[in-house]
Enzyme design. Structure first.
Site, PDB file in Angstrom:
ATOM      1  N   ALA A  80       4.778  47.051   2.981  1.00  0.00           N
ATOM      2  CA  ALA A  80       4.985  48.462   3.181  1.00  0.00           C
ATOM      3  C   ALA A  80       4.860  49.215   1.981  1.00  0.00           C
ATOM      4  O   ALA A  80       5.180  48.535   0.694  1.00  0.00           O
ATOM      5  CB  ALA A  80       6.386  48.652   3.630  1.00  0.00           C
ATOM      6  N   GLU A 113       0.758  39.307  11.958  1.00  0.00           N
ATOM      7  CA  GLU A 113       1.039  40.172  13.317  1.00  0.00           C
ATOM      8  C   GLU A 113       1.290  41.378  12.949  1.00  0.00           C
ATOM      9  O   GLU A 113       1.820  41.750  11.910  1.00  0.00           O
ATOM     10  CB  GLU A 113       2.292  39.411  13.947  1.00  0.00           C
ATOM     11  N   TYR A 125      -6.105  46.265   7.563  1.00  0.00           N
ATOM     12  CA  TYR A 125      -6.611  44.782   7.489  1.00  0.00           C
ATOM     13  C   TYR A 125      -7.852  44.671   7.814  1.00  0.00           C
ATOM     14  O   TYR A 125      -8.710  43.760   7.399  1.00  0.00           O
ATOM     15  CB  TYR A 125      -5.497  44.022   8.808  1.00  0.00           C
TER      16      TYR A 125
HETATM   17  C1  LIG Z   1       0.008  50.143   6.385  1.00  0.00           C
HETATM   18  C2  LIG Z   1       0.650  50.918   5.125  1.00  0.00           C
HETATM   19  C3  LIG Z   1       1.273  49.631   4.391  1.00  0.00           C
HETATM   20  C4  LIG Z   1      -0.432  51.306   4.145  1.00  0.00           C
HETATM   21  O1  LIG Z   1      -0.024  51.523   2.985  1.00  0.00           O
HETATM   22  P1  LIG Z   1      -0.931  52.542   1.952  1.00  0.00           P
HETATM   23  O2  LIG Z   1      -0.397  52.123   0.451  1.00  0.00           O
HETATM   24  O3  LIG Z   1      -0.740  53.692   2.352  1.00  0.00           O
HETATM   25  O4  LIG Z   1      -2.185  52.055   1.963  1.00  0.00           O
HETATM   26  P2  LIG Z   1      -3.468  52.237   1.359  1.00  0.00           P
HETATM   27  O5  LIG Z   1      -3.409  53.688   0.374  1.00  0.00           O
HETATM   28  O6  LIG Z   1      -3.607  51.130   0.192  1.00  0.00           O
HETATM   29  O7  LIG Z   1      -4.722  52.539   2.098  1.00  0.00           O
HETATM   30  C5  LIG Z   1      -5.652  51.498   2.174  1.00  0.00           C
HETATM   31  C6  LIG Z   1      -6.423  51.768   3.302  1.00  0.00           C
HETATM   32  O8  LIG Z   1      -5.778  51.441   4.592  1.00  0.00           O
HETATM   33  C7  LIG Z   1      -6.188  52.144   5.735  1.00  0.00           C
HETATM   34  N1  LIG Z   1      -5.073  53.233   6.074  1.00  0.00           N
HETATM   35  C8  LIG Z   1      -3.971  53.340   5.245  1.00  0.00           C
HETATM   36  N2  LIG Z   1      -3.131  54.417   5.853  1.00  0.00           N
HETATM   37  C9  LIG Z   1      -3.454  54.809   7.036  1.00  0.00           C
HETATM   38  C10 LIG Z   1      -3.560  55.754   7.836  1.00  0.00           C
HETATM   39  N3  LIG Z   1      -2.222  56.451   7.994  1.00  0.00           N
HETATM   40  N4  LIG Z   1      -4.551  56.020   8.717  1.00  0.00           N
HETATM   41  C11 LIG Z   1      -5.526  55.222   8.852  1.00  0.00           C
HETATM   42  N5  LIG Z   1      -5.993  54.324   7.830  1.00  0.00           N
HETATM   43  C12 LIG Z   1      -5.021  54.111   7.097  1.00  0.00           C
HETATM   44  C13 LIG Z   1      -7.408  53.040   5.208  1.00  0.00           C
HETATM   45  O9  LIG Z   1      -8.595  52.415   5.472  1.00  0.00           O
HETATM   46  C14 LIG Z   1      -6.981  53.167   3.696  1.00  0.00           C
HETATM   47  O10 LIG Z   1      -8.145  53.237   3.078  1.00  0.00           O
HETATM   48  P3  LIG Z   1      -8.293  54.776   2.468  1.00  0.00           P
HETATM   49  O11 LIG Z   1      -7.164  55.428   1.906  1.00  0.00           O
HETATM   50  O12 LIG Z   1      -9.494  54.806   1.503  1.00  0.00           O
HETATM   51  O13 LIG Z   1      -9.076  55.331   3.770  1.00  0.00           O
HETATM   52  C15 LIG Z   1       1.710  52.015   5.083  1.00  0.00           C
HETATM   53  O14 LIG Z   1       1.366  52.906   5.894  1.00  0.00           O
HETATM   54  C16 LIG Z   1       3.171  51.540   5.674  1.00  0.00           C
HETATM   55  O15 LIG Z   1       3.982  51.132   4.519  1.00  0.00           O
HETATM   56  N6  LIG Z   1       3.271  51.903   6.930  1.00  0.00           N
HETATM   57  C17 LIG Z   1       4.615  51.570   7.501  1.00  0.00           C
HETATM   58  C18 LIG Z   1       4.927  49.735   7.381  1.00  0.00           C
HETATM   59  C19 LIG Z   1       4.141  49.075   8.173  1.00  0.00           C
HETATM   60  O16 LIG Z   1       3.672  49.459   9.250  1.00  0.00           O
HETATM   61  N7  LIG Z   1       3.590  47.951   7.552  1.00  0.00           N
HETATM   62  C20 LIG Z   1       2.474  47.220   8.365  1.00  0.00           C
HETATM   63  C21 LIG Z   1       3.148  46.088   9.078  1.00  0.00           C
HETATM   64  S1  LIG Z   1       2.358  44.896  10.184  1.00  0.00           S
END
Ligand SMILES: CC(C)(COP(=O)(O)OP(=O)(O)OC[C@H]1O[C@@H](n2cnc3c(N)ncnc32)[C@H](O)[C@@H]1OP(=O)(O)O)[C@@H](O)C(=O)NCCC(=O)NCCS
Length: 157
Positions: A80, A113, A125
């Site tokens: 996260a 998962e 992923y």
């Molecule tokens: C999923 C999560 C960890 C991504 O974290 P983040 O630091 O914002 O991600 P990044 O900036 O490194 O993004 C990397 C890539 O992921 C994808 N991505 C991240 N957020 C996205 C969004 N809101 N919609 C679509 N793609 C997304 C994109 O491919 C992105 O690359 P880009 O910015 O060049 O398009 C974050 O949204 C989060 O904490 N979500 C809540 C917790 C969660 O659901 N965790 C996963 C549990 S399985």
């Protein structure tokens, strides 16, 4: 001297007990059924568990990733990013880090998962080559949502 690049402003470090408050705040803001402090503290004690944080140099924790190393498999349990720090490549940084870790430990696969509806995470992923390999119906106890099982094959080096 120029401004340090974003990448150099942040570092990935193993979490310490004193990081757990910040990790829990991110957890609370990110998940419907957040893990308790006890669960995180137990993770710090387990030999096979790894909890890494992204920390801004001289600042706070902005993201974390928790994984287990079990024989030749890495399993990602939790990742996260703080809502205020999303879309700044912190999760990407952590994913690269865990993939390097898996290679260094000669692992065969990385598994995880993810909620069927978690578009952002699935997108993340897939970018790293994970593919869906199964469904666990009603996996999440709090609302009965299905989990998609995803897997990354690692070429042995
Ligand atoms: C999923 C999560 C960890 C991504 O974290 P983040 O630091 O914002 O991600 P990044 O900036 O490194 O993004 C990397 C890539 O992921 C994808 N991505 C991240 N957020 C996205 C969004 N809101 N919609 C679509 N793609 C997304 C994109 O491919 C992105 O690359 P880009 O910015 O060049 O398009 C974050 O949204 C989060 O904490 N979500 C809540 C917790 C969660 O659901 N965790 C996963 C549990 S399985």
């Amino acid at each position: 001297m120029g401004t340090p690049s974003r990448a150099r402003r942040f570092e990935i470090l193993p979490a310490r007990v004193q990081d757990i408050d910040e990790v829990m705040e991110i957890e609370r803001l990110s998940f419907k059924a957040p893990w308790t402090r006890q669960v995180f503290l137990e993770e710090l004690q387990r030999d096979w568990a790894h909890l890494d944080v992204v920390r801004e140099r001289g600042g706070g924790v902005v993201a974390f990733l928790n994984h287990w190393l079990v024989r030749d498999e890495v399993h990602i349990l939790n990742i996260a990013t703080h809502p205020d720090a999303r879309r700044h490549a912190h999760a990407e940084r952590l994913m690269r880090h865990v993939i390097e870790f898996a290679h260094a430990h000669r692992c065969r696969v990385i598994t995880l998962e993810v909620r069927r509806s978690n578009y952002a995470a699935i997108h993340l992923y897939r970018r790293f080559g994970f593919r869906p390999v199964g469904v666990r119906p009603n996996y999440y106890a709090e609302d009965g949502e299905d989990a998609i099982v995803m897997l990354l094959d690692l070429d042995p080096e």
